[in-house]
Motif scaffolding. Sequence first.
Motif, PDB file in Angstrom:
ATOM      1  N   GLN A   1       1.185  -1.304  -0.563  1.00 13.60           N
ATOM      2  CA  GLN A   1      -0.153  -0.139   0.074  1.00 13.60           C
ATOM      3  C   GLN A   1       0.645   1.064   0.202  1.00 13.60           C
ATOM      4  OE1 GLN A   1      -3.396   0.360   2.950  1.00 13.60           O
ATOM      5  NE2 GLN A   1      -3.849   1.323   2.575  1.00 13.60           N
ATOM      6  N   VAL A   2       0.607   2.067  -0.720  1.00 10.83           N
ATOM      7  CA  VAL A   2       1.079   3.124  -1.472  1.00 10.83           C
ATOM      8  C   VAL A   2       1.106   4.544  -0.032  1.00 10.83           C
ATOM      9  CG1 VAL A   2       0.154   4.229  -2.871  1.00 10.83           C
ATOM     10  CG2 VAL A   2       2.361   4.594  -3.166  1.00 10.83           C
ATOM     11  N   GLN A   3       1.997   5.472   0.369  1.00 10.74           N
ATOM     12  CA  GLN A   3       1.388   6.138   1.280  1.00 10.74           C
ATOM     13  C   GLN A   3       1.961   7.848   0.340  1.00 10.74           C
ATOM     14  OE1 GLN A   3       3.341   4.335   3.289  1.00 10.74           O
ATOM     15  NE2 GLN A   3       1.026   2.987   3.091  1.00 10.74           N
ATOM     16  N   LEU A   4       0.866   8.914  -0.328  1.00  3.99           N
ATOM     17  CA  LEU A   4       1.630   9.517  -0.692  1.00  3.99           C
ATOM     18  C   LEU A   4       1.361  11.285   0.320  1.00  3.99           C
ATOM     19  CD1 LEU A   4      -0.939   9.440  -3.496  1.00  3.99           C
ATOM     20  CD2 LEU A   4       1.759   8.771  -3.522  1.00  3.99           C
ATOM     21  N   VAL A   5       2.888  11.954   0.140  1.00  5.57           N
ATOM     22  CA  VAL A   5       2.644  13.461   0.470  1.00  5.57           C
ATOM     23  C   VAL A   5       3.155  14.511  -0.494  1.00  5.57           C
ATOM     24  CG1 VAL A   5       4.274  14.785   2.653  1.00  5.57           C
ATOM     25  CG2 VAL A   5       3.532  11.830   2.838  1.00  5.57           C
ATOM     26  N   GLU A   6       1.887  15.723   0.017  1.00 11.44           N
ATOM     27  CA  GLU A   6       2.017  16.226  -1.141  1.00 11.44           C
ATOM     28  C   GLU A   6       3.122  17.260  -0.405  1.00 11.44           C
ATOM     29  OE1 GLU A   6      -1.857  15.178  -1.843  1.00 11.44           O
ATOM     30  OE2 GLU A   6      -0.706  15.373  -0.198  1.00 11.44           O
ATOM     31  N   SER A   7       3.909  18.550  -1.435  1.00  7.73           N
ATOM     32  CA  SER A   7       4.001  19.892  -0.331  1.00  7.73           C
ATOM     33  C   SER A   7       4.327  20.469  -2.145  1.00  7.73           C
ATOM     34  CB  SER A   7       5.906  19.483  -0.453  1.00  7.73           C
ATOM     35  OG  SER A   7       6.281  18.648  -1.742  1.00  7.73           O
ATOM     36  N   GLY A   8       4.471  22.403  -1.735  1.00  7.44           N
ATOM     37  CA  GLY A   8       5.160  23.005  -2.796  1.00  7.44           C
ATOM     38  C   GLY A   8       3.901  23.982  -3.285  1.00  7.44           C
ATOM     39  N   GLY A   9       3.298  23.482  -1.905  1.00  8.78           N
ATOM     40  CA  GLY A   9       2.048  24.579  -2.487  1.00  8.78           C
ATOM     41  C   GLY A   9       2.367  26.365  -1.577  1.00  8.78           C
ATOM     42  N   GLY A  10       1.246  26.750  -1.620  1.00  7.14           N
ATOM     43  CA  GLY A  10       1.302  28.201  -1.583  1.00  7.14           C
ATOM     44  C   GLY A  10       0.712  28.994  -2.300  1.00  7.14           C
ATOM     45  N   LEU A  11       0.920  30.546  -0.972  1.00  8.76           N
ATOM     46  CA  LEU A  11       0.412  32.174  -2.112  1.00  8.76           C
ATOM     47  C   LEU A  11       1.377  32.946  -3.098  1.00  8.76           C
ATOM     48  CD1 LEU A  11      -1.663  34.051  -1.678  1.00  8.76           C
ATOM     49  CD2 LEU A  11      -0.407  35.615   0.169  1.00  8.76           C
ATOM     50  N   VAL A  12       0.847  32.741  -4.599  1.00 14.83           N
ATOM     51  CA  VAL A  12       1.255  33.062  -5.497  1.00 14.83           C
ATOM     52  C   VAL A  12       0.732  34.249  -5.753  1.00 14.83           C
ATOM     53  CG1 VAL A  12       0.754  31.842  -7.002  1.00 14.83           C
ATOM     54  CG2 VAL A  12       2.804  32.615  -7.495  1.00 14.83           C
ATOM     55  N   GLN A  13       0.715  35.508  -6.884  1.00 17.95           N
ATOM     56  CA  GLN A  13       0.614  36.504  -6.961  1.00 17.95           C
ATOM     57  C   GLN A  13       0.478  35.889  -8.609  1.00 17.95           C
ATOM     58  OE1 GLN A  13       2.889  39.585  -7.675  1.00 17.95           O
ATOM     59  NE2 GLN A  13       1.572  40.507  -5.786  1.00 17.95           N
ATOM     60  N   ALA A  14      -1.384  36.005  -9.126  1.00 15.28           N
ATOM     61  CA  ALA A  14      -1.646  35.561 -10.419  1.00 15.28           C
ATOM     62  C   ALA A  14      -0.463  35.749 -11.708  1.00 15.28           C
ATOM     63  CB  ALA A  14      -2.754  36.353 -10.767  1.00 15.28           C
ATOM     64  N   GLY A  15      -0.065  34.737 -12.889  1.00 12.18           N
ATOM     65  CA  GLY A  15       0.714  35.142 -13.648  1.00 12.18           C
ATOM     66  C   GLY A  15       1.996  34.561 -12.488  1.00 12.18           C
ATOM     67  N   GLY A  16       2.286  33.864 -11.465  1.00 15.81           N
ATOM     68  CA  GLY A  16       3.719  33.110 -11.187  1.00 15.81           C
ATOM     69  C   GLY A  16       3.557  31.993 -10.940  1.00 15.81           C
ATOM     70  N   SER A  17       4.063  31.173 -10.330  1.00 18.78           N
ATOM     71  CA  SER A  17       4.554  29.952 -10.521  1.00 18.78           C
ATOM     72  C   SER A  17       4.721  29.594  -9.274  1.00 18.78           C
ATOM     73  CB  SER A  17       5.337  29.377 -11.706  1.00 18.78           C
ATOM     74  OG  SER A  17       5.544  30.114 -12.456  1.00 18.78           O
ATOM     75  N   LEU A  18       4.141  27.908  -9.679  1.00 14.35           N
ATOM     76  CA  LEU A  18       4.368  27.207  -8.266  1.00 14.35           C
ATOM     77  C   LEU A  18       4.716  26.080  -8.742  1.00 14.35           C
ATOM     78  CD1 LEU A  18       1.737  27.742  -6.074  1.00 14.35           C
ATOM     79  CD2 LEU A  18       4.322  28.225  -5.533  1.00 14.35           C
ATOM     80  N   ARG A  19       6.004  24.776  -7.943  1.00 12.15           N
ATOM     81  CA  ARG A  19       5.710  23.202  -8.313  1.00 12.15           C
ATOM     82  C   ARG A  19       5.372  22.455  -7.155  1.00 12.15           C
ATOM     83  NH1 ARG A  19      11.263  19.952 -10.261  1.00 12.15           N
ATOM     84  NH2 ARG A  19      11.796  20.408  -7.748  1.00 12.15           N
ATOM     85  N   LEU A  20       4.616  21.932  -7.822  1.00 14.01           N
ATOM     86  CA  LEU A  20       4.148  21.534  -6.951  1.00 14.01           C
ATOM     87  C   LEU A  20       5.092  20.043  -6.298  1.00 14.01           C
ATOM     88  CD1 LEU A  20       0.258  21.463  -6.809  1.00 14.01           C
ATOM     89  CD2 LEU A  20       1.972  22.792  -5.715  1.00 14.01           C
ATOM     90  N   SER A  21       4.949  18.747  -5.536  1.00 12.05           N
ATOM     91  CA  SER A  21       5.363  17.647  -5.444  1.00 12.05           C
ATOM     92  C   SER A  21       4.629  16.551  -4.484  1.00 12.05           C
ATOM     93  CB  SER A  21       7.408  17.244  -4.669  1.00 12.05           C
ATOM     94  OG  SER A  21       8.170  18.271  -5.220  1.00 12.05           O
ATOM     95  N   CYS A  22       4.730  15.559  -5.072  1.00 12.95           N
ATOM     96  CA  CYS A  22       4.204  13.999  -4.156  1.00 12.95           C
ATOM     97  C   CYS A  22       5.544  12.885  -3.977  1.00 12.95           C
ATOM     98  CB  CYS A  22       2.737  14.047  -4.855  1.00 12.95           C
ATOM     99  SG  CYS A  22       1.773  12.360  -4.508  1.00 12.95           S
TER     100      CYS A  22
END
Length: 129
Positions: free
Chosen positions: A1-22
Amino acid sequence: QVQLVESGGGLVQAGGSLRLSCTASGGTFSHYAMGWFRQAPGKEREFVAAVSRSGSSTAYADSVKGRFTISRDNAKNTVYLQMDSLKPEDTAVYYCAAEYRMLKPSTVVLITPKEYDYWGQGTQVTVSS
């Protein structure tokens, strides 16, 4: 059974970028098809992007096509969601999902929540205007 943990979220202005990881643990990562979904307050969970267990096939929701990129690194047991040109309507909790697909072709992508058995806890993405 696999467990998943996300990271990388946050607050950003429109037009910006984020990278999520799992990052996955407890299973052989390359045996799982992976997906990203999101849920905004008062709305149903919706498909964002998916990648096959080999990484050779991907799929995107129309609303993010051309702005988001899904990828995976099977050596690191991690799937990524690169989000560029973010819009306020991208604000949501983003969830990573996994489904065992070792007995299926390695190019299969899954795009509905009910096809996935394993889910992370979610990470909040907020895009301000």
